[in-house]
Design an enzyme around this catalytic site. Sequence first.
Site, PDB file in Angstrom:
ATOM      1  N   ASP A 228      62.711  25.270-111.235  1.00  0.00           N
ATOM      2  CA  ASP A 228      62.281  26.617-110.874  1.00  0.00           C
ATOM      3  C   ASP A 228      62.625  27.547-112.029  1.00  0.00           C
ATOM      4  O   ASP A 228      63.788  27.869-112.255  1.00  0.00           O
ATOM      5  CB  ASP A 228      62.975  27.089-109.595  1.00  0.00           C
ATOM      6  CG  ASP A 228      62.615  26.230-108.400  1.00  0.00           C
ATOM      7  OD1 ASP A 228      61.441  25.811-108.324  1.00  0.00           O
ATOM      8  OD2 ASP A 228      63.497  25.959-107.569  1.00  0.00           O
ATOM      9  N   LEU A 229      61.628  27.982-112.767  1.00  0.00           N
ATOM     10  CA  LEU A 229      61.846  28.764-113.978  1.00  0.00           C
ATOM     11  C   LEU A 229      62.725  29.978-113.708  1.00  0.00           C
ATOM     12  O   LEU A 229      62.381  30.843-112.902  1.00  0.00           O
ATOM     13  CB  LEU A 229      60.500  29.215-114.558  1.00  0.00           C
ATOM     14  CG  LEU A 229      60.567  30.069-115.826  1.00  0.00           C
ATOM     15  CD1 LEU A 229      61.223  29.275-116.956  1.00  0.00           C
ATOM     16  CD2 LEU A 229      59.177  30.546-116.223  1.00  0.00           C
ATOM     17  N   ASP A 230      63.872  30.027-114.398  1.00  0.00           N
ATOM     18  CA  ASP A 230      64.824  31.149-114.307  1.00  0.00           C
ATOM     19  C   ASP A 230      65.332  31.387-112.891  1.00  0.00           C
ATOM     20  O   ASP A 230      65.751  32.491-112.556  1.00  0.00           O
ATOM     21  CB  ASP A 230      64.191  32.445-114.849  1.00  0.00           C
ATOM     22  CG  ASP A 230      64.004  32.384-116.355  1.00  0.00           C
ATOM     23  OD1 ASP A 230      64.794  31.694-117.020  1.00  0.00           O
ATOM     24  OD2 ASP A 230      63.069  33.025-116.873  1.00  0.00           O
ATOM     25  N   GLU A 231      65.295  30.358-112.051  1.00  0.00           N
ATOM     26  CA  GLU A 231      65.738  30.529-110.668  1.00  0.00           C
ATOM     27  C   GLU A 231      66.697  29.418-110.242  1.00  0.00           C
ATOM     28  O   GLU A 231      66.816  29.109-109.065  1.00  0.00           O
ATOM     29  CB  GLU A 231      64.531  30.580-109.721  1.00  0.00           C
ATOM     30  CG  GLU A 231      63.633  31.793-109.949  1.00  0.00           C
ATOM     31  CD  GLU A 231      62.483  31.873-108.953  1.00  0.00           C
ATOM     32  OE1 GLU A 231      62.546  31.181-107.916  1.00  0.00           O
ATOM     33  OE2 GLU A 231      61.518  32.612-109.214  1.00  0.00           O
TER      34      GLU A 231
END
EC number: 3.5.1.10
Length: 287
Positions: A228-231
């Site tokens: 999860d990109l940047d999550e």
Amino acid sequence: MSSLPDSWIFTASCPSKLGTVDVVTRFMAESGHYINEIHSFDDRVSKQFFIRIAFQPAPNFSTDNFQQYFTPRITTFDMQWQLTPPQHRERVAILVSKFDHCLNDLLFRHRTGQLNIDIPLIISNHPDLRPLAQWHGIPYYHLPVTNATRPQQESQILDLLEQYSIDLVVLARYMQVLSPVMCEKLDGKAINIHHSLLPGFKGARPYHQAWEKGVKMVGATAHYVNNDLDEGPIITQGIQSVDHALYPDDLISRGQDIERVTLFNAVRYHVEKRVFLSGKRTVVFSH
């Protein structure tokens, strides 16, 4: 609060059950191990228990004896536990692009003993920061990447991580999106830093976007890398109030200050065994 230099670190997790603190602390006391720092947390949602203890061992201490006598005590707790010796140094690889503020900070704290780590190599998709690495005597690998060459470049990175026996990867403003394959291989072993203006100001020039909207706070988030990109699971965050008198360059400067401190704390907590993964969340015994 950092543990005493001669402290061993005991960390464990297990399903929530009556007596978890007692079984550990009683064993420590009966074995003559002096506890100088202890943190525990029982997660009522996940029904998992987490504990971290820094202790000064008895004179006759050995890891074999600890395991031999501790294991029979916890047969009913399904406990996963680990011992970390004093002055254990994680081997950390730093990935970076062109921004040098986080890299500079980590290198400074490493050099001055604030981070008890080894940094065997620095990897970048640009050549710009090679002189900084050379000044610190650290090998610098320039591995350019495009969308077409990403699989080959990431394979080179993974080979280097294996070659240098790396424990932790730190993305110190490495401005590339890792592939799902790379994220899976680095699960729980890679920390990323980004500004906390997401998701409102994505893409290029986020601080300029924020300035145009008149934001009143800037911040940073350090988290474990996942698909999860940047999550990914958050370790640390920092924030600072700003006002109308600050222009985009001022916001960038403030944001970079927060980024470097936030990343330092995340790396420190990780190497001091203060972070536990609990699903998509973290348990962090920060002090």
